[in-house]
Design a protein around this motif. Structure first.
Motif, PDB file in Angstrom:
ATOM      1  N   GLU A 237      37.538  59.749   3.569  1.00  0.00           N
ATOM      2  CA  GLU A 237      38.946  60.159   3.619  1.00  0.00           C
ATOM      3  C   GLU A 237      39.086  61.436   4.447  1.00  0.00           C
ATOM      4  O   GLU A 237      38.289  62.365   4.316  1.00  0.00           O
ATOM      5  CB  GLU A 237      39.458  60.400   2.205  1.00  0.00           C
ATOM      6  CG  GLU A 237      40.929  60.805   2.141  1.00  0.00           C
ATOM      7  CD  GLU A 237      41.418  60.966   0.711  1.00  0.00           C
ATOM      8  OE1 GLU A 237      40.611  60.771  -0.229  1.00  0.00           O
ATOM      9  OE2 GLU A 237      42.603  61.276   0.528  1.00  0.00           O
ATOM     10  N   GLY A 238      40.098  61.457   5.292  1.00  0.00           N
ATOM     11  CA  GLY A 238      40.331  62.629   6.133  1.00  0.00           C
ATOM     12  C   GLY A 238      39.785  62.497   7.538  1.00  0.00           C
ATOM     13  O   GLY A 238      40.191  63.239   8.441  1.00  0.00           O
ATOM     14  N   GLU A 239      38.865  61.552   7.743  1.00  0.00           N
ATOM     15  CA  GLU A 239      38.302  61.349   9.080  1.00  0.00           C
ATOM     16  C   GLU A 239      39.292  60.601   9.971  1.00  0.00           C
ATOM     17  O   GLU A 239      40.173  59.884   9.490  1.00  0.00           O
ATOM     18  CB  GLU A 239      37.002  60.545   8.989  1.00  0.00           C
ATOM     19  CG  GLU A 239      35.840  61.304   8.375  1.00  0.00           C
ATOM     20  CD  GLU A 239      34.560  60.485   8.376  1.00  0.00           C
ATOM     21  OE1 GLU A 239      33.561  60.981   7.835  1.00  0.00           O
ATOM     22  OE2 GLU A 239      34.572  59.351   8.898  1.00  0.00           O
ATOM     23  N   ASP A 240      39.104  60.767  11.270  1.00  0.00           N
ATOM     24  CA  ASP A 240      39.879  60.008  12.236  1.00  0.00           C
ATOM     25  C   ASP A 240      39.152  58.694  12.527  1.00  0.00           C
ATOM     26  O   ASP A 240      37.922  58.612  12.454  1.00  0.00           O
ATOM     27  CB  ASP A 240      40.052  60.788  13.532  1.00  0.00           C
ATOM     28  CG  ASP A 240      40.890  62.042  13.337  1.00  0.00           C
ATOM     29  OD1 ASP A 240      40.839  62.923  14.211  1.00  0.00           O
ATOM     30  OD2 ASP A 240      41.591  62.153  12.309  1.00  0.00           O
ATOM     31  N   VAL A 241      39.914  57.667  12.877  1.00  0.00           N
ATOM     32  CA  VAL A 241      39.375  56.331  13.128  1.00  0.00           C
ATOM     33  C   VAL A 241      39.790  55.883  14.521  1.00  0.00           C
ATOM     34  O   VAL A 241      40.927  56.143  14.949  1.00  0.00           O
ATOM     35  CB  VAL A 241      39.935  55.325  12.093  1.00  0.00           C
ATOM     36  CG1 VAL A 241      39.521  53.904  12.434  1.00  0.00           C
ATOM     37  CG2 VAL A 241      39.478  55.703  10.692  1.00  0.00           C
ATOM     38  N   SER A 242      38.875  55.207  15.198  1.00  0.00           N
ATOM     39  CA  SER A 242      39.201  54.648  16.501  1.00  0.00           C
ATOM     40  C   SER A 242      38.623  53.245  16.598  1.00  0.00           C
ATOM     41  O   SER A 242      37.456  53.024  16.269  1.00  0.00           O
ATOM     42  CB  SER A 242      38.633  55.533  17.608  1.00  0.00           C
ATOM     43  OG  SER A 242      39.049  55.068  18.872  1.00  0.00           O
ATOM     44  N   MET A 243      39.434  52.316  17.045  1.00  0.00           N
ATOM     45  CA  MET A 243      38.990  50.940  17.219  1.00  0.00           C
ATOM     46  C   MET A 243      39.589  50.399  18.504  1.00  0.00           C
ATOM     47  O   MET A 243      40.583  50.937  19.003  1.00  0.00           O
ATOM     48  CB  MET A 243      39.383  50.076  16.025  1.00  0.00           C
ATOM     49  CG  MET A 243      40.859  49.991  15.765  1.00  0.00           C
ATOM     50  SD  MET A 243      41.253  49.130  14.210  1.00  0.00           S
ATOM     51  CE  MET A 243      40.916  50.423  13.007  1.00  0.00           C
ATOM     52  N   ASN A 244      38.965  49.340  19.048  1.00  0.00           N
ATOM     53  CA  ASN A 244      39.517  48.825  20.288  1.00  0.00           C
ATOM     54  C   ASN A 244      39.478  47.313  20.365  1.00  0.00           C
ATOM     55  O   ASN A 244      38.846  46.639  19.542  1.00  0.00           O
ATOM     56  CB  ASN A 244      38.825  49.458  21.496  1.00  0.00           C
ATOM     57  CG  ASN A 244      37.385  49.037  21.600  1.00  0.00           C
ATOM     58  OD1 ASN A 244      37.070  47.860  21.790  1.00  0.00           O
ATOM     59  ND2 ASN A 244      36.496  49.994  21.503  1.00  0.00           N
ATOM     60  N   CYS A 245      40.156  46.819  21.367  1.00  0.00           N
ATOM     61  CA  CYS A 245      40.315  45.386  21.579  1.00  0.00           C
ATOM     62  C   CYS A 245      40.199  45.148  23.077  1.00  0.00           C
ATOM     63  O   CYS A 245      40.886  45.822  23.863  1.00  0.00           O
ATOM     64  CB  CYS A 245      41.691  44.968  21.063  1.00  0.00           C
ATOM     65  SG  CYS A 245      41.995  43.209  21.049  1.00  0.00           S
ATOM     66  N   THR A 246      39.326  44.243  23.478  1.00  0.00           N
ATOM     67  CA  THR A 246      39.127  43.996  24.904  1.00  0.00           C
ATOM     68  C   THR A 246      39.191  42.513  25.204  1.00  0.00           C
ATOM     69  O   THR A 246      38.970  41.664  24.333  1.00  0.00           O
ATOM     70  CB  THR A 246      37.768  44.536  25.384  1.00  0.00           C
ATOM     71  OG1 THR A 246      36.728  43.861  24.665  1.00  0.00           O
ATOM     72  CG2 THR A 246      37.646  46.028  25.153  1.00  0.00           C
ATOM     73  N   SER A 247      39.491  42.227  26.462  1.00  0.00           N
ATOM     74  CA  SER A 247      39.560  40.844  26.911  1.00  0.00           C
ATOM     75  C   SER A 247      39.150  40.771  28.370  1.00  0.00           C
ATOM     76  O   SER A 247      39.241  41.756  29.097  1.00  0.00           O
ATOM     77  CB  SER A 247      40.977  40.302  26.735  1.00  0.00           C
ATOM     78  OG  SER A 247      41.084  39.001  27.251  1.00  0.00           O
ATOM     79  N   SER A 248      38.720  39.595  28.801  1.00  0.00           N
ATOM     80  CA  SER A 248      38.447  39.387  30.226  1.00  0.00           C
ATOM     81  C   SER A 248      39.724  38.996  30.953  1.00  0.00           C
ATOM     82  O   SER A 248      39.753  38.930  32.189  1.00  0.00           O
ATOM     83  CB  SER A 248      37.378  38.294  30.408  1.00  0.00           C
ATOM     84  OG  SER A 248      37.798  37.092  29.803  1.00  0.00           O
ATOM     85  N   SER A 249      40.794  38.735  30.195  1.00  0.00           N
ATOM     86  CA  SER A 249      42.084  38.335  30.769  1.00  0.00           C
ATOM     87  C   SER A 249      43.083  39.482  30.679  1.00  0.00           C
ATOM     88  O   SER A 249      42.939  40.375  29.859  1.00  0.00           O
ATOM     89  CB  SER A 249      42.651  37.125  30.019  1.00  0.00           C
ATOM     90  OG  SER A 249      41.742  36.060  30.001  1.00  0.00           O
TER      91      SER A 249
END
Lengths: 113, 113
Positions: free
Chosen positions: B15-27
């Motif tokens: 709790e309290g931490e920052d979160v980063s996530m991503n989404c990638t595509s070839s299109s």
């Protein structure tokens, strides 16, 4: 404003029985989508309608599955006969004209014994 | 065919931490959508992005439309226990009808109090 309404929320049935899932989209939305979600396969699109007309049913697993949208405010997804491998959460979503955003219902958790 | 690849698949944070996530595509995508799904509920739309380079916030959530149009990022600042859930990215299927989306497999977020 009411969101997408689905019924029932939970359904437990025995193999071979007919199952009917119901959906009321958000008023004014012209597209309706039926999805199935499982741990193994994630979220799968089964069928979608634009202006009450089925556009793409290539995601429907087999002939045991059928969907109808008799009017702009109601759709059904029917499984007959049901099998244990149909156990999953089934979602209905709707989308307003001209937009890509979909708004999901709470889902129906189906268990086929 | 078009696919959306999300990473990481799961995250366990304090709790309290920052979160980063991503989404990638070839299109290339012209719209990116981010959804959150809590246990027993349907996916809920968090943020919609429409232009390359666009940065949009919704409270502690910030999402960006990648400049190449092939990726998108979602950040959560100062995480809290109610951020727990599965985060999905989605985009419109190329050549598909209005609202026909493809979804990533999701990033499952767990927050330890």
């Amino acid at each position: 404003d009411a969101g997408v309404i689905q019924s029932p929320r939970h359904e437990v049935t025995e193999m071979g029985q007919e199952v009917t899932l119901r959906c009321k989209p958000i008023s004014g939305h012209n597209s309706l989508f039926w999805y199935r979600q499982t741990m193994m396969r994630g979220l799968e699109l089964l069928i979608y309608f634009n202006n009450n007309v089925p556009i793409d049913d290539s995601g429907m697993p087999e002939d045991r599955f059928s969907a109808k949208m008799p009017n702009a405010s109601f759709s059904t997804l029917k499984i007959q006969p049901s099998e244990p491998r149909d156990s999953a959460v089934y979602f209905c979503a709707s989308s307003p004209r001209g937009y890509n955003e979909q708004f999901f219902g709470p889902g129906t958790r189906l268990t086929v014994l | 065919g078009q696919q959306l690849n999300q990473s990481p698949q799961s995250m366990f944070i304090q709790e309290g931490e920052d979160v980063s996530m991503n989404c990638t595509s070839s299109s290339i995508f012209n719209t990116w959508l981010w959804y959150k799904q809590e246990p027993g509920e349907g996916p809920v739309l968090l943020i919609a992005l429409y232009k390359a380079g666009e940065l949009t916030s919704n409270g502690r959530l910030t999402a960006q439309f990648g400049i190449t149009r092939k990726d998108s990022f979602l950040n959560i600042s100062a995480s809290i226990p109610s951020d727990v859930g599965i985060y999905f990215c989605a985009g419109p299927l190329y050549g598909g009808s209005q609202g026909n989306l493809i979804f990533g497999k999701g990033t499952k977020l767990s927050v330890k109090p």
